[in-house]
Structure formats: structure tokens, C-alpha cells
Design an enzyme around this catalytic site. Structure first.
Site, mmCIF file in Angstrom:
data_model
loop_
_atom_site.group_PDB
_atom_site.id
_atom_site.type_symbol
_atom_site.label_atom_id
_atom_site.label_comp_id
_atom_site.label_asym_id
_atom_site.label_seq_id
_atom_site.Cartn_x
_atom_site.Cartn_y
_atom_site.Cartn_z
ATOM 1 N N HIS A 197 0.887 -1.179 0.000
ATOM 2 C CA HIS A 197 0.000 0.000 0.000
ATOM 3 C C HIS A 197 0.918 1.220 0.000
ATOM 4 O O HIS A 197 2.020 1.156 0.550
ATOM 5 C CB HIS A 197 -0.827 0.116 1.279
ATOM 6 C CG HIS A 197 -1.724 -1.028 1.595
ATOM 7 N ND1 HIS A 197 -1.279 -2.191 2.160
ATOM 8 C CD2 HIS A 197 -3.069 -1.173 1.472
ATOM 9 C CE1 HIS A 197 -2.302 -3.009 2.360
ATOM 10 N NE2 HIS A 197 -3.403 -2.424 1.946
ATOM 11 N N ASP A 206 2.151 1.974 3.499
ATOM 12 C CA ASP A 206 3.095 1.037 4.134
ATOM 13 C C ASP A 206 4.507 1.604 4.078
ATOM 14 O O ASP A 206 5.355 1.273 4.891
ATOM 15 C CB ASP A 206 3.183 -0.307 3.376
ATOM 16 C CG ASP A 206 1.855 -1.005 3.232
ATOM 17 O OD1 ASP A 206 0.918 -0.650 3.955
ATOM 18 O OD2 ASP A 206 1.773 -1.918 2.377
ATOM 19 N N GLU A 248 -10.872 -6.707 -4.583
ATOM 20 C CA GLU A 248 -10.675 -7.766 -3.576
ATOM 21 C C GLU A 248 -11.891 -7.853 -2.659
ATOM 22 O O GLU A 248 -12.107 -6.984 -1.816
ATOM 23 C CB GLU A 248 -9.413 -7.475 -2.756
ATOM 24 C CG GLU A 248 -9.118 -8.568 -1.730
ATOM 25 C CD GLU A 248 -7.820 -8.336 -0.962
ATOM 26 O OE1 GLU A 248 -6.833 -7.875 -1.561
ATOM 27 O OE2 GLU A 248 -7.814 -8.610 0.250
ATOM 28 N N GLU A 305 -9.012 -13.820 -1.402
ATOM 29 C CA GLU A 305 -8.239 -14.124 -0.189
ATOM 30 C C GLU A 305 -8.910 -15.237 0.608
ATOM 31 O O GLU A 305 -10.130 -15.213 0.806
ATOM 32 C CB GLU A 305 -8.126 -12.837 0.637
ATOM 33 C CG GLU A 305 -7.331 -13.006 1.911
ATOM 34 C CD GLU A 305 -6.959 -11.669 2.536
ATOM 35 O OE1 GLU A 305 -6.564 -10.736 1.808
ATOM 36 O OE2 GLU A 305 -7.070 -11.566 3.767
ATOM 37 N N HIS A 345 -10.928 -14.178 3.763
ATOM 38 C CA HIS A 345 -12.140 -13.442 3.381
ATOM 39 C C HIS A 345 -13.228 -14.409 2.913
ATOM 40 O O HIS A 345 -14.411 -14.201 3.186
ATOM 41 C CB HIS A 345 -11.849 -12.444 2.249
ATOM 42 C CG HIS A 345 -10.879 -11.361 2.633
ATOM 43 N ND1 HIS A 345 -10.555 -10.338 1.789
ATOM 44 C CD2 HIS A 345 -10.172 -11.150 3.765
ATOM 45 C CE1 HIS A 345 -9.689 -9.527 2.382
ATOM 46 N NE2 HIS A 345 -9.431 -10.017 3.581
ATOM 47 N N ASP A 367 -4.674 -13.656 -2.646
ATOM 48 C CA ASP A 367 -4.031 -13.317 -1.387
ATOM 49 C C ASP A 367 -4.026 -14.592 -0.567
ATOM 50 O O ASP A 367 -5.090 -15.141 -0.226
ATOM 51 C CB ASP A 367 -4.792 -12.202 -0.645
ATOM 52 C CG ASP A 367 -4.267 -10.828 -1.023
ATOM 53 O OD1 ASP A 367 -3.402 -10.744 -1.924
ATOM 54 O OD2 ASP A 367 -4.704 -9.840 -0.410
ATOM 55 N N ASP A 416 -10.825 -12.066 10.740
ATOM 56 C CA ASP A 416 -9.792 -12.034 9.708
ATOM 57 C C ASP A 416 -8.436 -12.021 10.411
ATOM 58 O O ASP A 416 -7.902 -10.969 10.739
ATOM 59 C CB ASP A 416 -9.959 -10.758 8.856
ATOM 60 C CG ASP A 416 -9.096 -10.774 7.608
ATOM 61 O OD1 ASP A 416 -8.583 -11.856 7.257
ATOM 62 O OD2 ASP A 416 -8.932 -9.721 6.982
ATOM 63 N N ASP A 462 -5.611 -13.459 9.236
ATOM 64 C CA ASP A 462 -4.476 -13.426 8.312
ATOM 65 C C ASP A 462 -3.350 -14.366 8.723
ATOM 66 O O ASP A 462 -2.184 -13.968 8.796
ATOM 67 C CB ASP A 462 -3.921 -11.988 8.184
ATOM 68 C CG ASP A 462 -4.895 -11.052 7.492
ATOM 69 O OD1 ASP A 462 -5.753 -11.534 6.724
ATOM 70 O OD2 ASP A 462 -4.806 -9.829 7.716
ATOM 71 N N ASP A 500 -0.780 -12.259 2.211
ATOM 72 C CA ASP A 500 -1.454 -11.258 3.035
ATOM 73 C C ASP A 500 -1.609 -11.917 4.414
ATOM 74 O O ASP A 500 -2.720 -12.232 4.845
ATOM 75 C CB ASP A 500 -2.804 -10.879 2.410
ATOM 76 C CG ASP A 500 -3.322 -9.566 2.960
ATOM 77 O OD1 ASP A 500 -2.764 -9.092 3.962
ATOM 78 O OD2 ASP A 500 -4.285 -9.021 2.391
HETATM 79 C C1 XLS Z 1 -7.609 -6.767 4.388
HETATM 80 C C2 XLS Z 1 -7.189 -6.912 2.998
HETATM 81 C C3 XLS Z 1 -6.028 -6.023 2.573
HETATM 82 C C4 XLS Z 1 -5.896 -5.979 1.087
HETATM 83 C C5 XLS Z 1 -5.069 -4.843 0.587
HETATM 84 O O1 XLS Z 1 -8.334 -7.579 4.936
HETATM 85 O O2 XLS Z 1 -6.909 -8.249 2.759
HETATM 86 O O3 XLS Z 1 -4.845 -6.442 3.178
HETATM 87 O O4 XLS Z 1 -5.379 -7.154 0.573
HETATM 88 O O5 XLS Z 1 -5.571 -3.624 0.966
HETATM 89 NI NI NI Z 2 -5.882 -9.067 1.099
HETATM 90 NI NI NI Z 3 -7.578 -9.630 4.451
#
Ligand code: XLS
Ligand code: NI
Ligand code: NI
Length: 447
Positions: free
Chosen positions: A101, A104, A232, A268, A271, A296, A307, A309, A340
Site C-alpha cells: 500500500h 506502508d 478484492e 483471499e 475473506h 491473497d 480475519d 491473516d 497477506d
Molecule cells: C484486508 C485486505 C487487505 C488488502 C489490501 O483484509 O486483505 O490487506 O489485501 O488492501
Molecule cells: Ni488481502
Molecule cells: Ni484480508
């Protein structure tokens, strides 16, 4: 290259020594699997935000992460130092892609002008490193959800100044995408949704979202930034309800607003779970619509739900995801697997960043090996062909070709007995199918 991180380059060791975590056991980048190098199937990418910025906070606790660049206290000094750490990390891990991003990379200033100045300094350094390392950018994106100005959304904010600011931020982010040669550009609607319908004009908000996507695509075309645009999906978190709920909802939105020619999906794992789907389901929906863009890579937790991750380690899930990818001939022409993902809060040492990526890469590499073997042996393909074979001739062919209508179908069915219809169905032997998949998982890896 200076040794900034306290670990060595990771190599493929094959079966190696069981249980020592001494290298990749399944990821052998230049090995040809199913006609392509593994690195070209998988196109692993490191996510800047999680790997270099994440402090491992959770809703109840502060960050636990210990990072070697913590010693830089000035935010801009730290941002510039991180680039050195990042590029040495990519080299040691042996990945070809990164993703980021805008926020970041560098701290925000008081105005967009100041913010862009900070950002450009860091991007200059990234571009220099790209020349010597050959590192590519899988995708970049704009963070339009962290700053309090985005409290009620960015493009879907009820406040026009926030829409305007978001567009201005995006403009610069697209220019950066062009500079770093990003292969894709991602839009994740972090706060593009609503908390409550009582105060929300949903239609107007969705029109605004579509508008910013069109403006972005037009500007990208204008400046010659030819990345694949990706949306996404995510159903909730941070907002109660997000507009890009899941693949199917997002595809409907894309069709409604004439975005399906220029945009594809970035999907993802976690998600998918939040939406009540499997990762495989989301990838299947996208690929059948011809809209699989990129992935992702992460996983959720069946018990927590949120979430989280987590780095992917669930082999079964990776096999299912890679099965869809192999069926599609790859992750779209420009896609890859972007981690991600973040280490658990209790894995706070710097070397955990390396171990976490290693398990993620090996899990998907193993998934690729297994899925390819299943595909080569036509196991599921034969099963599916056989299951629908009654549509290949007779009444089934008439239904598919449009020859049959309600009257002919009534005539065909009217005198069929209970037994006739029972005989038209067959057991799926689903347990046997699952046993076959388990057998492939164990067998394909031991060969
Ligand atoms: C958040 C998202 C984010 C996107 C990019 O849940 O996965 O990380 O991939 O903004
Ligand atoms: Ni993501
Ligand atoms: Ni995410």
C-alpha cells in the site's frame, strides 16, 4: 549485500531431515511441474504491510514484534532503512514479487503534497533496488481505510471532500504503480460499506464506488499504466457490511457498472471463510466467470472466525485452491500468491518472519504438486464427466440444445415410475472420492 537479518538464504532441501525446518521441502523454484517452473505457477509475493510494518497487535494487546529496524526512531529514517531490510529479505527467501500500500512505505505529512514527497523518496529507493535485484511488484494499492478521515469510507464516504481526496491519493498511487512496473493494481474496499442502513444511501454509495473505479481505470490508461485492475472481495470487517461481499456479489457489481471488461478479482482465503465460503469456492466462481486475477494467500481459523491473516499451513485447503488454479492454467496471466499473512502474536522474533513465509510457500508448493498429479491422472475430471454424461445424448442433449420445452419434458416424464427415476440417479461415493484425494496428498508428495 550486507547481512541485515540474522538468517541465511533459504534453499530447497527436498525431503531433507524430518522436523528440522532446514529449508524448502516442496518449493523448488526452477523445477518444472505440469509444464511450467514452480516459481511461474506460484509467483510468491511478500506483503510489505504485514512483513515489515506489522507490530503483531490484537484487539486486546500491544504489538509484540521485535524487528531489527526498531532502532531507527525517526519515522522517515525507519521507512528508508526498511527498504534495505526488505530487499535483503526477498533475496534470502528467494521470492520474485512484492506488494504494498502507499502508506506502508512512508509516513503521512500534514498535506497530500507532503505525504507524496515522503512517499516518492522511498519509491525512488525501491526503484533503484529493483534494477539490481530484478524484483517485481505483483501489485500496489492505496490505503484508504486507516486514517480517521476515512471513518465513513473513501469513495463511499458521504462527504464529497473525502471522495475528492481519495481520488487524488489514488492518482498518485497509480503513478507509483507505473514507476515500479506493478503487474496488477488492487482495490480493497476497506471501509466501503456501511455500519447502519438507517443513515445510508446504499445506491448512491455504490455509484460513487463505481465512479472512482472508472476514473482510476481511465487515468491508468491515460498515463500508460497497463496493470490488470483487481477488486478484492471481503464481506465484513472493518465495516459491518462491505459492498464487495464475495466473488459472486462483486461480479454482479462489476457487470452492473460496466467494470467487468477491465477489472478482475483478487481473492483471499480468510475473506472467503468470513463470507461463509471456502477459498476453493471463491476461486471457482471467479475462474468460471473468466475473472480470476490474483490470490491473497492466508487462512482463517475455524474457531476464531475473524480475519486473522494466518500464514497458510492447511495443506488440504491449499490442494483445493491449487486444483482450481491448475484447472485454469495458472493464476490469471498476471496473478500470483501474495502472502497477506502475519505470524502469530506469540511468534514475535524476526526469524519467525522467515519461518512463516517458508511454511506458506511450502504449503502452496505441495498443493501445486498434488493438484498437478491429480490433473495429469484425470481423476476428478473423469468423475465429473461421467456424473453429467446423461446430458451428452438423448433428453439431456435436447435440454442443453434448447430443443426440449416444458411440453416435451412433460411428455418424457409423465409415465416414468418411481423406480425409473431412482434408477436415473447414482451414488456419489463421496467418501471414496475423499479417500482418493487423501491418497494423492500422501502419494504425490512421497514421490
Ligand atoms: C484486508 C485486505 C487487505 C488488502 C489490501 O483484509 O486483505 O490487506 O489485501 O488492501
Ligand atoms: Ni488481502
Ligand atoms: Ni484480508
Amino acid at each position: 549485500m550486507a547481512d541485515l537479518w540474522d538468517f541465511n538464504k533459504v534453499n530447497y532441501v527436498g525431503n531433507g531431515n524430518l522436523g528440522t525446518g532446514d529449508g524448502f521441502h516442496y518449493y523448488n523454484p526452477d523445477e518444472i511441474i505440469g509444464g511450467k517452473k514452480m516459481r511461474d505457477w506460484l509467483r510468491f509475493s511478500v506483503a510489505y504491510w504485514h512483513t515489515f510494518d506489522q507490530r503483531l497487535v490484537d484487539p486486546f494487546g500491544d504489538g509484540t514484534a521485535i524487528r531489527p529496524y526498531d532502532k531507527y526512531t525517526d519515522p522517515m529514517d525507519q521507512a528508508l532503512a526498511k527498504v534495505d531490510y526488505a530487499f535483503e529479505f526477498y533475496d534470502k527467501l528467494g521470492v520474485d514479487y512484492l506488494a504494498f500500500h502507499d502508506r506502508d512505505l512512508a509516513p503521512e505529512g500534514d498535506t497530500l503534497r507532503e505525504t507524496n514527497k515522503n512517499l516518492d523518496k522511498v519509491v525512488d529507493k525501491i526503484v533503484e533496488y529493483q534494477k539490481t535485484s530484478g524484483m517485481k511488484v505483483l501489485w500496489n494499492t492505496a490505503n484508504m481505510f486507516t486514517n480517521p478521515r476515512f471513518v465513513s469510507g473513501a469513495a463511499t464516504s458521504p462527504y464529497a471532500d473525502i471522495f475528492a481526496y481519495s481520488a487524488a491519493q489514488l492518482k498518485h498511487s497509480l503513478e507509483i504503480g507505473k514507476r515500479v512496473g506493478a503487474e496488477n493494481y488492487v482495490f480493497w474496499g476497506g471501509r466501503e460499506g456501511y455500519e447502519s442502513l438507517w443513515n445510508t444511501d446504499m445506491k448512491r454509495e455504490q455509484e460513487h464506488a463505481a465512479k472512482i473505479f472508472h476514473l482510476a481505470k481511465d487515468y491508468a490508461t491515460e498515463i500508460g499504466f497497463d496493470a490488470q485492475m483487481l477488486l478484492e472481495p471481503k464481506p465484513k470487517e472493518p465495516t459491518t457490511h462491505q459492498y464487495d461481499f464475495d466473488a459472486a456479489t462483486t461480479i454482479a457489481f462489476m457487470k452492473e457498472y460496466d467494470l467487468d471488461k477491465d477489472f478482475k478479482l483478487n481473492l483471499e482465503g480468510n475473506h472467503a471463510n468470513l463470507a461463509g465460503h471456502t477459498y476453493q469456492h471463491e476461486i471457482r466462481v471467479a475462474r468460471e466467470a473468466g475473472l480470476l486475477g490474483s490470490l491473497d494467500a492466508n487462512q482463517g481459523d475455524k474457531l476464531i472466525g475473524w480475519d486473522i491473516d494466518e500464514f497458510p499451513s492447511d495443506l488440504y485447503e491449499a490442494v483445493a485452491a491449487m486444483y482450481e488454479v491448475v484447472e485454469d492454467g495458472g493464476i490469471g496471466p498476471h496473478g500470483g500468491l501474495n502472502f497477506d499473512s502475519k505470524p502469530r502474536r506469540s511468534s514475535f522474533e524476526a526469524n519467525d518472519l522467515l519461518y512463516a513465509h517458508m511454511v506458506g510457500m511450502d504449503t502452496f508448493a505441495a498443493g501445486l504438486r498434488i493438484a498437478t498429479k491429480m490433473k495429469e491422472d484425470h481423476v476428478l475430471e473423469n468423475l465429473v464427466t461421467e456424473r453429467y454424461s446423461s446430458y451428452d445424448s438423448g433428453i439431456g442433449a435436447d435440454i442443453e440444445s434448447g430443443k426440449a420445452d416444458f411440453k416435451t419434458l412433460e411428455e418424457y416424464s409423465m409415465d416414468k415410475t418411481q423406480a425409473d427415476l431412482r434408477n436415473a440417479t447414482h451414488s456419489d461415493h463421496l467418501e471414496q472420492v475423499k479417500d482418493t484425494i487423501n491418497h494423492y496428498i500422501i502419494d504425490a508428495l512421497s514421490k
